[in-house]
Design a protein around this motif. Sequence first.
Motif, PDB file in Angstrom:
ATOM      1  N   MET A 121       0.706  -1.105  -0.187  1.00 10.49           N
ATOM      2  CA  MET A 121      -0.090   0.056   0.014  1.00 10.49           C
ATOM      3  C   MET A 121       0.681   1.221  -0.031  1.00 10.49           C
ATOM      4  N   ASN A 122       0.481   2.363  -0.681  1.00  9.73           N
ATOM      5  CA  ASN A 122       1.333   3.301  -0.995  1.00  9.73           C
ATOM      6  C   ASN A 122       0.788   4.408   0.251  1.00  9.73           C
ATOM      7  N   PRO A 123       1.733   5.277   0.841  1.00  2.13           N
ATOM      8  CA  PRO A 123       1.380   6.210   1.849  1.00  2.13           C
ATOM      9  C   PRO A 123       0.008   6.936   1.842  1.00  2.13           C
ATOM     10  N   PHE A 124      -0.400   7.401   0.718  1.00  2.00           N
ATOM     11  CA  PHE A 124      -2.022   7.897   0.436  1.00  2.00           C
ATOM     12  C   PHE A 124      -2.725   6.948   0.943  1.00  2.00           C
ATOM     13  N   THR A 125      -2.866   5.694   0.427  1.00  4.16           N
ATOM     14  CA  THR A 125      -3.717   4.679   0.544  1.00  4.16           C
ATOM     15  C   THR A 125      -3.748   4.334   2.034  1.00  4.16           C
ATOM     16  N   GLU A 126      -2.666   4.343   2.672  1.00  2.00           N
ATOM     17  CA  GLU A 126      -2.755   3.999   3.913  1.00  2.00           C
ATOM     18  C   GLU A 126      -3.205   5.102   5.036  1.00  2.00           C
ATOM     19  N   LYS A 127      -3.188   6.271   4.602  1.00  2.02           N
ATOM     20  CA  LYS A 127      -3.820   7.330   5.421  1.00  2.02           C
ATOM     21  C   LYS A 127      -5.285   7.395   5.146  1.00  2.02           C
ATOM     22  N   VAL A 128      -5.644   6.926   3.847  1.00  7.46           N
ATOM     23  CA  VAL A 128      -7.031   6.969   3.535  1.00  7.46           C
ATOM     24  C   VAL A 128      -7.805   5.818   4.325  1.00  7.46           C
ATOM     25  N   VAL A 129      -7.051   4.674   4.363  1.00  6.07           N
ATOM     26  CA  VAL A 129      -7.452   3.439   5.070  1.00  6.07           C
ATOM     27  C   VAL A 129      -7.545   3.852   6.601  1.00  6.07           C
ATOM     28  N   ALA A 130      -6.845   4.550   7.091  1.00  8.78           N
ATOM     29  CA  ALA A 130      -6.833   4.862   8.648  1.00  8.78           C
ATOM     30  C   ALA A 130      -7.737   6.154   8.972  1.00  8.78           C
ATOM     31  N   ALA A 132      -8.405  15.179   1.232  1.00  7.11           N
ATOM     32  CA  ALA A 132      -7.467  16.194   1.515  1.00  7.11           C
ATOM     33  C   ALA A 132      -6.756  15.937   2.822  1.00  7.11           C
ATOM     34  N   CYS A 133      -7.457  15.315   3.684  1.00  3.71           N
ATOM     35  CA  CYS A 133      -6.827  14.870   4.897  1.00  3.71           C
ATOM     36  C   CYS A 133      -5.741  13.782   4.868  1.00  3.71           C
ATOM     37  N   ALA A 134      -5.744  12.907   3.895  1.00  5.14           N
ATOM     38  CA  ALA A 134      -4.705  12.253   3.631  1.00  5.14           C
ATOM     39  C   ALA A 134      -3.553  12.532   2.702  1.00  5.14           C
ATOM     40  N   GLY A 135      -3.841  13.800   2.572  1.00  4.22           N
ATOM     41  CA  GLY A 135      -2.447  14.708   1.668  1.00  4.22           C
ATOM     42  C   GLY A 135      -2.827  14.992   0.450  1.00  4.22           C
ATOM     43  N   ASN A 136      -3.878  14.659  -0.327  1.00  2.00           N
ATOM     44  CA  ASN A 136      -4.189  14.875  -1.888  1.00  2.00           C
ATOM     45  C   ASN A 136      -5.678  15.634  -1.997  1.00  2.00           C
ATOM     46  N   PRO A 137      -5.785  16.921  -1.890  1.00  4.00           N
ATOM     47  CA  PRO A 137      -6.827  17.481  -2.157  1.00  4.00           C
ATOM     48  C   PRO A 137      -7.713  17.287  -3.307  1.00  4.00           C
ATOM     49  N   ARG A 138      -7.150  16.804  -4.258  1.00  2.00           N
ATOM     50  CA  ARG A 138      -7.879  16.475  -5.431  1.00  2.00           C
ATOM     51  C   ARG A 138      -7.932  14.862  -5.770  1.00  2.00           C
ATOM     52  N   GLY A 139      -7.940  14.153  -4.762  1.00  2.00           N
ATOM     53  CA  GLY A 139      -7.728  12.714  -4.633  1.00  2.00           C
ATOM     54  C   GLY A 139      -9.120  12.027  -4.616  1.00  2.00           C
ATOM     55  N   ALA A 140     -10.287  12.641  -4.580  1.00  2.00           N
ATOM     56  CA  ALA A 140     -11.692  12.034  -4.278  1.00  2.00           C
ATOM     57  C   ALA A 140     -11.834  10.842  -4.964  1.00  2.00           C
ATOM     58  N   ARG A 141     -11.449  10.766  -6.200  1.00  2.00           N
ATOM     59  CA  ARG A 141     -11.737   9.479  -7.140  1.00  2.00           C
ATOM     60  C   ARG A 141     -10.798   8.409  -6.448  1.00  2.00           C
ATOM     61  N   VAL A 151     -12.472   6.686  -3.704  1.00  2.00           N
ATOM     62  CA  VAL A 151     -13.582   5.970  -4.162  1.00  2.00           C
ATOM     63  C   VAL A 151     -12.801   4.618  -4.627  1.00  2.00           C
ATOM     64  N   ARG A 152     -11.918   4.754  -5.267  1.00  2.00           N
ATOM     65  CA  ARG A 152     -11.153   3.244  -5.620  1.00  2.00           C
ATOM     66  C   ARG A 152     -10.735   2.558  -4.354  1.00  2.00           C
ATOM     67  N   VAL A 153     -10.090   3.326  -3.390  1.00  2.00           N
ATOM     68  CA  VAL A 153      -9.743   2.592  -2.213  1.00  2.00           C
ATOM     69  C   VAL A 153     -10.964   1.866  -1.409  1.00  2.00           C
ATOM     70  N   LEU A 154     -12.117   2.637  -1.396  1.00  2.00           N
ATOM     71  CA  LEU A 154     -13.208   2.162  -0.662  1.00  2.00           C
ATOM     72  C   LEU A 154     -13.826   0.798  -1.463  1.00  2.00           C
ATOM     73  N   ALA A 197     -13.847  -4.481   2.266  1.00  2.00           N
ATOM     74  CA  ALA A 197     -13.868  -5.818   2.958  1.00  2.00           C
ATOM     75  C   ALA A 197     -12.600  -6.326   3.588  1.00  2.00           C
ATOM     76  N   LYS A 198     -11.611  -6.050   2.877  1.00  2.00           N
ATOM     77  CA  LYS A 198     -10.414  -6.507   3.632  1.00  2.00           C
ATOM     78  C   LYS A 198      -9.967  -5.684   4.849  1.00  2.00           C
ATOM     79  N   HIS A 199     -10.340  -4.681   4.725  1.00  2.00           N
ATOM     80  CA  HIS A 199      -9.948  -3.813   6.163  1.00  2.00           C
ATOM     81  C   HIS A 199     -11.133  -3.391   6.907  1.00  2.00           C
ATOM     82  N   GLN A 200     -12.236  -3.894   6.396  1.00  2.00           N
ATOM     83  CA  GLN A 200     -13.491  -3.601   7.409  1.00  2.00           C
ATOM     84  C   GLN A 200     -13.719  -2.374   7.534  1.00  2.00           C
TER      85      GLN A 200
END
Length: 111
Positions: free
Chosen positions: A1-10, A28-37, A40-43, A48-51
């Motif tokens: 998992m890359n750092p952005f994904t880890e932050k999103v999951v957390a 934005a909280c995970a460090g990429n204000p333009r990363g809404a999409r 969505v992909r992380v979700l 399921a994997k990370h509940q």
Amino acid sequence: MNPFTEKVVAIISGIPAGRVMSYGQVAACAGNPRGARQVVRVLHSMSAKHQLPWHRVINAQGGISTPTDREEKGNRQQELLESEGVQFNENGKIDLSIYRWFPEIAEEEWQ
């Protein structure tokens, strides 16, 4: 998992019951204000994997973003949120001034 994904999951894991965040707010909280999409992909790929409490992430207008061909999932999301005490108005929106959650940041940053 890359750092952005880890932050999103957390961040999503930390949204308490009865509160919500928007996709863009999570990004934005995970460090990429333009990363809404990306949120969505992380979700989609990791809920399921990370509940993850996927149902607590909504769109910026306070609504549920579900394609019309997947209406059942949107209904399930609303049911889950309502079971946590979140109320929807007559237009099917959530009052973000009441239910939005701000993780470890000053609320003024989101105004």
